[in-house]
Design an enzyme around this catalytic site. Structure first.
Site, PDB file in Angstrom:
ATOM      1  N   THR A 179       0.831  -1.208   0.000  1.00 12.88           N
ATOM      2  CA  THR A 179       0.000   0.000   0.000  1.00 12.88           C
ATOM      3  C   THR A 179       0.869   1.263   0.000  1.00 12.88           C
ATOM      4  OG1 THR A 179      -1.481  -1.276   1.431  1.00 12.88           O
ATOM      5  CG2 THR A 179      -2.029   1.017   1.107  1.00 12.88           C
TER       6      THR A 179
ATOM      7  N   THR B 224      -7.997   2.295  -0.968  1.00 11.78           N
ATOM      8  CA  THR B 224      -7.102   2.568   0.165  1.00 11.78           C
ATOM      9  C   THR B 224      -5.686   2.896  -0.320  1.00 11.78           C
ATOM     10  OG1 THR B 224      -8.342   1.169   1.659  1.00 11.78           O
ATOM     11  CG2 THR B 224      -6.010   1.474   2.170  1.00 11.78           C
TER      12      THR B 224
ATOM     13  N   SER C   3       6.694   3.583   8.321  1.00 11.72           N
ATOM     14  CA  SER C   3       5.540   4.320   8.816  1.00 11.72           C
ATOM     15  C   SER C   3       5.137   3.950  10.242  1.00 11.72           C
ATOM     16  CB  SER C   3       4.386   4.136   7.849  1.00 11.72           C
ATOM     17  OG  SER C   3       3.329   4.983   8.191  1.00 11.72           O
ATOM     18  N   HIS C   4       3.940   3.389  10.388  1.00  9.87           N
ATOM     19  CA  HIS C   4       3.395   3.104  11.715  1.00  9.87           C
ATOM     20  C   HIS C   4       3.849   1.740  12.247  1.00  9.87           C
ATOM     21  CE1 HIS C   4       0.943   1.503   8.554  1.00  9.87           C
ATOM     22  NE2 HIS C   4       0.519   0.579   9.393  1.00  9.87           N
TER      23      HIS C   4
ATOM     24  N   ASP D 176       2.858  11.178   8.993  1.00 11.05           N
ATOM     25  CA  ASP D 176       1.736  11.479   8.103  1.00 11.05           C
ATOM     26  C   ASP D 176       0.370  11.157   8.722  1.00 11.05           C
ATOM     27  OD1 ASP D 176       2.166   8.766   7.893  1.00 11.05           O
ATOM     28  OD2 ASP D 176       2.332   8.729   5.705  1.00 11.05           O
ATOM     29  N   ARG D 177       0.362  10.423   9.848  1.00 12.86           N
ATOM     30  CA  ARG D 177      -0.925  10.111  10.489  1.00 12.86           C
ATOM     31  C   ARG D 177      -1.146  10.959  11.737  1.00 12.86           C
ATOM     32  NH1 ARG D 177      -2.028   3.731  10.395  1.00 12.86           N
ATOM     33  NH2 ARG D 177      -1.384   3.353   8.247  1.00 12.86           N
TER      34      ARG D 177
ATOM     35  N   ARG E  46      -8.479  -6.711   7.843  1.00 14.48           N
ATOM     36  CA  ARG E  46      -9.135  -5.539   8.401  1.00 14.48           C
ATOM     37  C   ARG E  46     -10.629  -5.623   8.089  1.00 14.48           C
ATOM     38  NH1 ARG E  46      -4.655  -2.863   9.689  1.00 14.48           N
ATOM     39  NH2 ARG E  46      -3.073  -2.326   8.163  1.00 14.48           N
TER      40      ARG E  46
ATOM     41  N   LYS F 239       9.765   4.198   0.867  1.00 12.02           N
ATOM     42  CA  LYS F 239       8.637   4.789   0.145  1.00 12.02           C
ATOM     43  C   LYS F 239       9.194   5.559  -1.042  1.00 12.02           C
ATOM     44  CE  LYS F 239       5.431   5.528   4.046  1.00 12.02           C
ATOM     45  NZ  LYS F 239       4.351   6.413   4.513  1.00 12.02           N
TER      46      LYS F 239
ATOM     47  N   ASP G 152       6.415   8.202  10.597  1.00 12.05           N
ATOM     48  CA  ASP G 152       6.900   9.133   9.570  1.00 12.05           C
ATOM     49  C   ASP G 152       6.077  10.418   9.497  1.00 12.05           C
ATOM     50  OD1 ASP G 152       4.736   7.647   8.556  1.00 12.05           O
ATOM     51  OD2 ASP G 152       5.398   7.941   6.490  1.00 12.05           O
TER      52      ASP G 152
ATOM     53  N   ARG H  72       8.003  -2.770   2.374  1.00 12.80           N
ATOM     54  CA  ARG H  72       8.104  -2.841   3.829  1.00 12.80           C
ATOM     55  C   ARG H  72       8.430  -4.271   4.251  1.00 12.80           C
ATOM     56  NH1 ARG H  72       3.530   0.653   6.748  1.00 12.80           N
ATOM     57  NH2 ARG H  72       4.201   2.089   5.131  1.00 12.80           N
TER      58      ARG H  72
ATOM     59  N   GLU I  60      -8.377   9.280   5.137  1.00 18.50           N
ATOM     60  CA  GLU I  60      -8.605   7.851   5.277  1.00 18.50           C
ATOM     61  C   GLU I  60      -8.974   7.543   6.717  1.00 18.50           C
ATOM     62  OE1 GLU I  60      -6.075   5.205   2.573  1.00 18.50           O
ATOM     63  OE2 GLU I  60      -4.615   6.544   3.475  1.00 18.50           O
ATOM     64  N   GLU I  61      -9.650   6.413   6.901  1.00 15.87           N
ATOM     65  CA  GLU I  61     -10.051   5.996   8.252  1.00 15.87           C
ATOM     66  C   GLU I  61      -8.855   5.648   9.122  1.00 15.87           C
ATOM     67  OE1 GLU I  61      -9.156   2.696   8.816  1.00 15.87           O
ATOM     68  OE2 GLU I  61      -8.596   2.587   6.704  1.00 15.87           O
ATOM     69  N   SER I  62      -7.690   5.419   8.481  1.00 15.31           N
ATOM     70  CA  SER I  62      -6.505   4.955   9.199  1.00 15.31           C
ATOM     71  C   SER I  62      -5.702   6.118   9.781  1.00 15.31           C
ATOM     72  CB  SER I  62      -5.651   4.120   8.260  1.00 15.31           C
ATOM     73  OG  SER I  62      -5.409   4.852   7.070  1.00 15.31           O
TER      74      SER I  62
ATOM     75  N   LYS J 267      -0.584  12.571   3.232  1.00 15.24           N
ATOM     76  CA  LYS J 267      -1.340  12.911   4.426  1.00 15.24           C
ATOM     77  C   LYS J 267      -0.368  13.592   5.386  1.00 15.24           C
ATOM     78  CE  LYS J 267      -1.166   8.052   5.986  1.00 15.24           C
ATOM     79  NZ  LYS J 267      -0.850   7.252   4.804  1.00 15.24           N
TER      80      LYS J 267
ATOM     81  N   ASP K 146       2.320   9.271  13.708  1.00 13.55           N
ATOM     82  CA  ASP K 146       2.980   7.979  13.527  1.00 13.55           C
ATOM     83  C   ASP K 146       4.462   8.148  13.212  1.00 13.55           C
ATOM     84  OD1 ASP K 146       2.766   8.894  10.892  1.00 13.55           O
ATOM     85  OD2 ASP K 146       2.505   6.875  10.081  1.00 13.55           O
TER      86      ASP K 146
HETATM   87  C1  VG1 Z   1      -2.629   1.117   5.784  1.00 13.11           C
HETATM   88  C2  VG1 Z   1      -3.889   1.951   5.863  1.00 13.11           C
HETATM   89  C3  VG1 Z   1      -4.000   2.870   4.662  1.00 13.11           C
HETATM   90  C4  VG1 Z   1      -2.721   3.738   4.576  1.00 13.11           C
HETATM   91  C5  VG1 Z   1      -1.499   2.847   4.547  1.00 13.11           C
HETATM   92  C6  VG1 Z   1      -0.195   3.640   4.565  1.00 13.11           C
HETATM   93  O1  VG1 Z   1      -2.680   0.276   4.655  1.00 13.11           O
HETATM   94  O2  VG1 Z   1      -5.029   1.132   5.964  1.00 13.11           O
HETATM   95  O3  VG1 Z   1      -5.144   3.660   4.776  1.00 13.11           O
HETATM   96  O4  VG1 Z   1      -2.746   4.534   3.416  1.00 13.11           O
HETATM   97  O5  VG1 Z   1      -1.494   1.983   5.681  1.00 13.11           O
HETATM   98  O6  VG1 Z   1      -0.105   4.422   5.721  1.00 13.11           O
HETATM   99  P1  VG1 Z   1      -3.122  -1.275   4.730  1.00 13.11           P
HETATM  100  O7  VG1 Z   1      -2.949  -1.811   3.341  1.00 13.11           O
HETATM  101  O8  VG1 Z   1      -2.230  -1.906   5.757  1.00 13.11           O
HETATM  102  O9  VG1 Z   1      -4.535  -1.265   5.190  1.00 13.11           O
HETATM  103  V1  VG1 Z   1       1.410   4.965   6.289  1.00 13.11           V
HETATM  104  O10 VG1 Z   1       1.128   5.967   7.496  1.00 13.11           O
HETATM  105  O11 VG1 Z   1       2.404   3.983   5.642  1.00 13.11           O
HETATM  106  O12 VG1 Z   1       1.968   5.949   5.109  1.00 13.11           O
HETATM  107 CO    CO Z   2       2.805   6.910   8.084  1.00 11.51          CO
END
Ligand code: VG1
Ligand code: CO
Length: 549
Positions: free
Chosen positions: A23, A350, A118-119, A287-288, A502, A131, A285, A27, A369-371, A382, A283
């Protein structure tokens, strides 16, 4: 190549077959990335595929996790070998994802390489990631990441300049072979952008007038940004920013701003007698974002709807929004607002990359996004701290609490009860068979009873980009009920261990006075319904989700 050339060609004995970006980039565990030639293989594929490499400018940095410094060293030497003209990187290699996006746009760069998972957790026992962002500053489009993946599968060698480790301790300039390396402070340009978008003086007056805030950087990238922004420009008291120094392993914290992983901040705010009126976390990096008020948690889908409903409070947006967008599993709370305010709205798969074309074409101003991701056309990512400022600006303008703002919103627009359940680390074969079985039921369950209603429609989400007509399918199973509720199932594209399932639940209630209702209770029929239909607990052996949001 002459004998004296600093460029070396290194053979890769067998190409790697597992470098398909998910996504949000590639990673894997930190140890996986430390395999000989592993990182180099992926970077070589990027340099062979990204348009404009020769003679171009590249932005490079990361969230400071274990592996960041080593990767920057390798990428600089490989960039020089691929005739990149200039790389802009940052002091200590610290660069948040939204700040990287901004630098791409400011410097007309060909793109950015952002070193972050990221997270996901960090350190030698955690995860690492790469990324790739394009020249608009946003995550690379599917077509580009597909090309990069294809390239990795047949790669036999890569080019790199000989050892030349450079210091990232302060702003400076170096030359590697024919390439210029500029080291800048990764925070400054981002802060200038925030100063243009918001009335920071107004926010400062508000929070220093008995409206105490707490920010948790979770020992990740936003620490240095938040210190300068919140304790510097907004003049909040020292200590407002918690865990503000980026650490290679995030001090053992999991830099995912939700109620499970940012539990210290949650405990501080969710107490009804908390001395804090507002809390936020970002988070790894940057962005959240997670937003909390005294005694309340703001669901990210609601957060997006609330920002859109109150755009007039923010200087950068007060003249109107061109449009708004949300990812498919995000609740339709923002759609309700957009309809009411006559703003065009869009639904995308997504992943932030799907907002890119809409933002570039000027079709949307705000998206989310919901995340825990919200952002706007100020960059192409984001942006966690941006969302925090947006919230504070609304509260400063209206001089009300988070809980009051949410209450007013639900009374006016109705409430979309919403929850996401994550089942992490399921054996991959079990996750896929569960998912495929459910999909195969599709035609058999239309019209059948489900969760106190009946199934009206079921499909797997497909998307045709309205700008370039690119098409993507298999983006998540959607079950729509006759009473308007919906349940969605997806397999995550960012996990590194097994598979993550999910499940997203949503039920809309028009203007409601029942403001204290717990979503888990409001959604209990849907939750039970999907467990028996998809046989989740039976097949996974898990009797509850790993994370509930
Ligand atoms: C998750 C989230 C998605 C988000 C992605 C990257 O993906 O659900 O909404 O864009 O992480 O976020 P997945 O495929 O695990 O549901 V981050 O903060 O990497 O940039
Ligand atoms: Co992130």
């Amino acid at each position: 190549m002459s004998v004296s050339s600093p460029i070396q060609t290194i053979k890769i004995p067998t190409s790697f077959s597992d470098q398909k970006p998910g996504t949000s980039g590639l990673r894997k565990s930190s140890r996986h990335f430390e395999q000989t030639h592993y990182l180099e293989s992926f970077i070589e594929a990027i340099f062979r595929t990204l348009p404009g490499v020769e003679g171009g400018t590249l932005i490079l940095g990361g969230d400071g996790r274990y592996g960041n410094r080593r990767a920057i060293d390798i990428i600089l030497r490989m960039a020089a070998a691929h005739h990149v003209k200039r790389v802009i990187t940052t002091v200590d290699g610290i660069l948040s994802t939204p700040a990287a996006s901004n630098l791409v746009r400011l410097n007309n760069a060909i793109g950015a390489i952002i070193l972050s998972a990221s997270h996901n957790s960090g350190g030698i026992n955690g995860d690492f990631g790469v990324k790739i962002n394009g020249s608009n500053g946003g995550p690379a489009q599917e077509s580009l990441t597909d090309e990069i993946y294809k390239c990795t599968q047949t790669l036999t060698e890569y080019s790199i300049c000989k050892n030349q480790t450079i210091s990232l301790q302060k702003p400076d300039k170096y030359v590697i072979f024919n390439m210029e390396v500029t080291i800048i402070d990764g925070v400054d340009d981002y802060l200038k952008l925030m100063q243009k978008l918001f009335d920071l003086d107004k926010i400062s007056d508000f929070i220093n007038d008995d409206f105490h805030i707490a920010f948790d950087a979770l020992n990740a990238v936003t620490g240095p940004y938040a210190k300068k922004l919140i304790e510097g420009l907004l003049k909040a008291p020292e200590g407002t920013v918690r865990n503000g120094i980026p650490k290679e392993d995030f001090g053992g914290l999991h830099p995912d701003p939700n109620l499970t992983y940012a539990n210290k901040l949650a405990e501080l705010l969710l107490d009804k007698n908390s001395s804090y009126s507002f809390g936020a976390a970002c988070d790894g990096d940057g962005d959240r974002n997670m937003i909390l008020g005294r005694g309340c948690f703001v669901n990210p889908s609601d957060s997006l709807a609330i920002l859109v409903a109150n755009y007039k409070c923010v200087p950068a947006y007060c003249n109107g929004l061109k449009g708004v967008a949300r990812s498919m599993p995000t609740s339709s709370a923002v759609d309700v607002v957009a309809k009411e305010l006559a703003i065009p709205y869009y639904e995308t798969p997504t992943g932030w990359k799907f907002f890119g074309n809409l933002l570039d074409a000027g079709k949307i101003t705000i998206c989310g996004e919901e995340s825990f991701g919200t952002g706007s056309d100020h960059v192409r990512e984001k942006d966690g701290l941006w969302a925090v400022l947006f919230w504070l600006q609304i509260l400063a303008e209206k001089r009300i609490s988070v809980a009051e703002l949410m209450k007013d919103h639900w009374l006016r627009f109705g409430r979309n009860y919403y929850s996401r359940h994550d089942y992490e680390n399921i054996p991959t074969d079990i996750a896929f068979s569960l998912y495929e079985r459910l999909e195969s039921l599709s035609n058999k369950i239309i019209g059948k009873n489900f969760a106190g209603s009946s199934v009206k429609h079921m499909d797997n989400f497909e998307y045709k980009d309205p700008i370039d007509n690119s098409f993507i399918d298999q983006q998540g199973i959607r079950i729509f009920l006759a009473n308007g509720s919906r349940v969605i199932l997806r397999l995550s594209g960012t996990g590194t261990k097994g598979s993550t399932l999910r499940i997203y639940f949503e039920d809309y209630v028009p203007s409601t006075g029942d403001l204290k209702q717990d979503p888990q209770w409001a959604l209990k029929n849907l939750i039970q319904g999907i467990d028996s239909l998809a046989e989740i607990s039976t097949r996974t052996g898990m009797n509850r989700p790993t994370v509930i949001t």
